[in-house]
Design a protein around this motif. Structure first.
Motif, short mmCIF file in Angstrom:
data_model
loop_
_atom_site.label_atom_id
_atom_site.label_comp_id
_atom_site.label_asym_id
_atom_site.label_seq_id
_atom_site.Cartn_x
_atom_site.Cartn_y
_atom_site.Cartn_z
N GLN A 1 -14.71 0.24 1.50
CA GLN A 1 -14.18 0.15 0.13
C GLN A 1 -12.69 0.51 0.08
O GLN A 1 -12.21 1.15 -0.86
CB GLN A 1 -14.98 1.04 -0.82
N LYS A 2 -11.97 0.09 1.11
CA LYS A 2 -10.51 0.28 1.15
C LYS A 2 -9.83 -1.02 0.73
O LYS A 2 -10.13 -2.10 1.25
CB LYS A 2 -10.05 0.67 2.56
N LEU A 3 -8.90 -0.87 -0.21
CA LEU A 3 -8.13 -2.01 -0.70
C LEU A 3 -6.76 -1.99 -0.03
O LEU A 3 -6.05 -0.99 -0.06
CB LEU A 3 -7.97 -1.94 -2.22
N TRP A 4 -6.39 -3.12 0.59
CA TRP A 4 -5.11 -3.26 1.26
C TRP A 4 -4.22 -4.15 0.41
O TRP A 4 -4.61 -5.26 0.04
CB TRP A 4 -5.29 -3.88 2.65
N ALA A 5 -2.99 -3.67 0.13
CA ALA A 5 -2.06 -4.42 -0.73
C ALA A 5 -0.72 -4.57 -0.04
O ALA A 5 -0.10 -3.59 0.38
CB ALA A 5 -1.89 -3.71 -2.07
N LEU A 6 -0.24 -5.82 0.06
CA LEU A 6 1.04 -6.12 0.71
C LEU A 6 2.17 -6.12 -0.31
O LEU A 6 2.07 -6.73 -1.38
CB LEU A 6 0.99 -7.50 1.36
N SER A 7 3.27 -5.46 0.05
CA SER A 7 4.49 -5.50 -0.75
C SER A 7 5.51 -6.36 -0.03
O SER A 7 5.94 -6.04 1.08
CB SER A 7 5.06 -4.09 -0.96
N VAL B 1 -4.22 6.77 -2.75
CA VAL B 1 -3.51 6.05 -1.70
C VAL B 1 -3.72 6.81 -0.39
O VAL B 1 -3.33 7.98 -0.27
CB VAL B 1 -2.01 5.92 -2.02
N GLU B 2 -4.31 6.15 0.59
CA GLU B 2 -4.64 6.82 1.85
C GLU B 2 -3.57 6.61 2.90
O GLU B 2 -3.42 7.44 3.81
CB GLU B 2 -5.99 6.33 2.37
N LYS B 3 -2.83 5.51 2.79
CA LYS B 3 -1.83 5.26 3.82
C LYS B 3 -0.87 4.19 3.31
O LYS B 3 -1.25 3.28 2.60
CB LYS B 3 -2.46 4.76 5.11
N THR B 4 0.40 4.32 3.72
CA THR B 4 1.39 3.28 3.51
C THR B 4 2.08 3.04 4.85
O THR B 4 2.62 3.99 5.44
CB THR B 4 2.42 3.66 2.44
N ILE B 5 2.04 1.81 5.31
CA ILE B 5 2.66 1.45 6.60
C ILE B 5 3.92 0.64 6.31
O ILE B 5 3.86 -0.36 5.58
CB ILE B 5 1.69 0.65 7.48
N TYR B 6 5.04 1.06 6.86
CA TYR B 6 6.34 0.44 6.61
C TYR B 6 6.75 -0.46 7.78
O TYR B 6 6.12 -0.47 8.82
CB TYR B 6 7.40 1.52 6.41
N GLY B 7 7.82 -1.20 7.56
CA GLY B 7 8.45 -1.92 8.65
C GLY B 7 8.16 -3.40 8.74
O GLY B 7 8.56 -4.06 9.69
N PHE B 8 7.47 -3.95 7.75
CA PHE B 8 7.22 -5.40 7.76
C PHE B 8 8.45 -6.15 7.24
O PHE B 8 9.26 -5.61 6.47
CB PHE B 8 6.02 -5.75 6.87
N GLU B 9 8.56 -7.39 7.63
CA GLU B 9 9.64 -8.25 7.16
C GLU B 9 9.00 -9.43 6.44
O GLU B 9 8.48 -10.35 7.05
CB GLU B 9 10.49 -8.75 8.34
N GLN B 10 9.01 -9.36 5.10
CA GLN B 10 8.45 -10.41 4.25
C GLN B 10 7.01 -10.75 4.61
O GLN B 10 6.68 -11.88 4.97
CB GLN B 10 9.32 -11.67 4.31
N PRO B 11 6.10 -9.78 4.52
CA PRO B 11 4.68 -10.10 4.75
C PRO B 11 4.16 -10.98 3.62
O PRO B 11 4.51 -10.79 2.46
CB PRO B 11 4.01 -8.72 4.75
N THR B 12 3.30 -11.94 3.95
CA THR B 12 2.87 -12.91 2.93
C THR B 12 1.36 -13.00 2.76
O THR B 12 0.89 -13.43 1.71
CB THR B 12 3.39 -14.31 3.27
N ASN C 1 8.67 -7.09 -1.13
CA ASN C 1 10.02 -6.52 -1.20
C ASN C 1 10.19 -5.31 -0.30
O ASN C 1 11.16 -5.20 0.46
CB ASN C 1 10.35 -6.14 -2.65
N ASP C 2 9.25 -4.38 -0.38
CA ASP C 2 9.36 -3.14 0.38
C ASP C 2 8.96 -3.31 1.84
O ASP C 2 9.21 -2.42 2.66
CB ASP C 2 8.51 -2.04 -0.25
N GLY C 3 8.27 -4.41 2.16
CA GLY C 3 7.82 -4.60 3.53
C GLY C 3 6.79 -3.58 3.94
O GLY C 3 6.86 -3.01 5.04
N THR C 4 5.83 -3.33 3.04
CA THR C 4 4.81 -2.32 3.32
C THR C 4 3.42 -2.89 3.07
O THR C 4 3.25 -3.89 2.38
CB THR C 4 4.98 -1.08 2.43
N VAL C 5 2.42 -2.21 3.64
CA VAL C 5 1.04 -2.42 3.26
C VAL C 5 0.49 -1.06 2.82
O VAL C 5 0.66 -0.05 3.51
CB VAL C 5 0.20 -3.03 4.40
N THR C 6 -0.12 -1.03 1.64
CA THR C 6 -0.64 0.20 1.07
C THR C 6 -2.16 0.15 1.08
O THR C 6 -2.76 -0.85 0.66
CB THR C 6 -0.15 0.38 -0.38
N VAL C 7 -2.78 1.22 1.57
CA VAL C 7 -4.23 1.29 1.66
C VAL C 7 -4.73 2.26 0.59
O VAL C 7 -4.33 3.43 0.56
CB VAL C 7 -4.69 1.76 3.06
#
Length: 545
Positions: free
Chosen positions: A303-309, A325-336, A311-317
């Protein structure tokens, strides 16, 4: 004979002249009787009601004065003389004769009669409502009727499903409410007509009907129209169930399986939020602060929801059960795009800015994942730190990603439309890791949309190209390619979703502003089953399973 005819004609003519001569000699002018036209407001009035009755008089003799008198067999007249009177019906049923008599000054008389049928007024139904105009099969809706009796008597109610389907619970005939339990397992959907019959003490009856859409939640679908800013729910055969009352700025993506009734998550790019909605489209929760959210996915087991940003180049769990919010992973370049293998917990992310695809494994928990892609160090064959892999080789415009979920995890495969290289990249899960397979070159250029479907008991990949052409290739024999011909030409296909068990596909075509349901008939043909109009920009579709 000719002489006789002439004599007769002369005699008739002489008689006519004699009449005129008589009137001239006596000074008496000829008289013509008046005529009457009666105008009645209601020939079947209710008991005790009052209405106006008017007599329109015509007399060709200009100097005549005409008087009108009235007679009535029942009821009350406001007056007995005049061209207009008010008449009050009796307080019981009756057949009433009303006669108007017109008399001119030369005693020319005319009569006109009208028959009025006075009856008990039937009940007046003010409203007939249902608690919901749509219901999942096997569930119940409440029926309510508001009615009045003009005579103030007691009313009785009879509720009836016109095809006698489902179960009606109506406690007493004087009760103006009832409960209808819809039939179970209706398959797709069906509209049922329910009637109410309201009767007074003299058995005068009025009726009304309403429609209830009964649908199976399995196979129903949510559709996001970004330009219309709407989220709409349809049955599996394309009947509109509802449009969510939630206000969106720019909805772009959906994830399903909120609950067993088919709620969903909606990514609203314009407001930087993700909404959690129930099966009726009502807001349950809101997750904010996801800048330019572009896509979402839900891992059903955790039951974890993953959301791509974007602009920020992040995925938030987000843990959707707690909202934390359990985790935010940075460093993506325009994830789609993001997708999750529901059976082994692998998360796949398409990173358009770097022309790469990144895969995370979450079986050990999201807390074991890195905080930033920049802290990962490529080791050997694309392995990037604990629990992550970076597939960067030979991608050129990855457009669409599809995970072929299998309960036997070792049979899972991932397909990626590599648009500018005009090929389909493939990855197969073996011995706890993914192996890259040889790409497949489709029959047409610029593959954009992918899905796996079973045709004639064979698992195949459905490819939709930028030109709107459809084709298939077999998963286990990629050399077997088939162009699909059908009774529809797609112009600008935007999104594809497949109901694998039925071989049916929904395709959002923003070139025709239509949502199209097709069925793959065989390896060479498809047929359109339903077309829905009125869209502006279909961005995502999810089928409730």
């Amino acid at each position: 004979m000719k002489h006789v005819l002439k004599i007769l004609i002369v005699l008739v003519a002489s008689g006519m002249w004699g009449c005129e001569l008589y009137d001239t000699l006596t000074g008496v002018e000829p008289n013509t009787r008046p005529t009457i036209l009666l105008k009645v407001e209601d020939t079947t009035p209710d008991i005790g009601t009052t209405q106006t009755i008017t007599a329109e008089i015509y007399d060709p003799d200009e100097n005549d004065e005409v008087t009108v008198t009235w007679e009535v067999s029942a009821g009350e007249l406001s007056q007995t003389h005049g061209t207009s009177i008010d008449w009050t019906a009796p307080m019981d049923t009756a057949t009433v004769s009303i006669i108007a008599t017109a008399t001119d000054t030369k005693e020319g008389v005319a009569h006109k009669e009208v028959i009025i049928y006075v009856g008990n007024a039937p009940p007046k139904i003010n409203s007939f409502t249902v608690s919901s105009e749509h219901v999942v099969s096997g569930n119940s809706v409440n029926l309510a009727c508001s009615a009045t009796d003009p005579e103030g008597g007691e009313l009785t109610y009879l509720f009836k499903v016109l095809d006698e389907t489902g179960e009606l619970d109506h406690a007493e005939d004087t009760d103006s409410t009832a409960v209808w339990t819809s039939p179970s397992n209706t398959g797709g959907s069906e509209v049922y007509k329910i009637a109410v019959f309201v009767s007074d003490e003299l058995n005068f009856t009025s009726s009304d009907t309403l429609d209830v859409l009964v649908y199976s939640n399995y196979g129903s679908l949510w559709v996001v129209d970004s330009d219309h800013k709407t989220l709409t729910k349809y049955t599996s055969n394309g009947y509109k169930i509802l449009t969510s009352s939630q206000s969106f700025s720019s909805p772009v993506a959906i994830a399903g399986a909120v609950d067993e009734l088919g709620g969903c998550f909606v990514a609203d790019q314009g407001s930087d939020q993700v909404y959690k909605l129930d099966y009726n489209g009502n807001q349950l929760e809101t997750y904010s602060g996801i800048s330019h959210v572009i896509d979402i996915a839900l891992h059903q087991y955790t039951q974890k929801l993953w959301a791509l940003s974007y602009n920020d180049g992040t995925v938030t769990v987000i843990d959707q059960r707690t909202g934390n919010v359990e985790k935010t992973i940075y460093g993506f370049e325009q994830p789609t795009q993001i997708d999750i293998n529901q059976y082994n917990g692998d998360v796949w992310i398409v990173e358009e800015g770097n022309n790469r695809v990144i895969q995370f494994n979450i079986t050990e928990g999201v807390d074991t994942l890195p905080d930033s892609l920049h802290h990962m160090i490529a080791l050997g064959d694309t392995v990037m730190g604990e629990g992550a892999m970076d597939f960067t080789t030979d991608f050129n415009g990855p457009m669409d990603l599809f995970i072929h979920h299998r309960t036997d995890v070792d049979l899972s495969q991932v397909f990626i439309a590599d648009t500018y290289d005009n090929q389909i990249e493939r990855f197969s899960f073996r011995d706890g890791t993914y192996q890259r397979l040889a790409p497949v070159s489709p029959l047409s250029a610029s593959p954009q949309l992918l899905g796996v479907i079973t045709v004639n008991l064979v698992d195949m990949v459905l490819v939709i190209n930028a030109s709107g052409d459809l084709e298939l290739f077999e998963i286990n024999n990629v050399l077997q390619k088939h162009a699909l011909n059908g009774n529809y030409q797609f112009v600008k296909p935007q999104v594809l979703t497949i109901e694998k068990s039925t071989g049916e596909c929904w395709i959002g075509d923003n070139g025709t502003n239509q949502l199209v349901k097709i069925k793959i008939v065989d390896t060479n043909s498809f047929t359109v089953q339903r077309r829905l109009d009125g869209f502006l920009s279909i961005r995502d579709i999810v089928i409730n399973r």
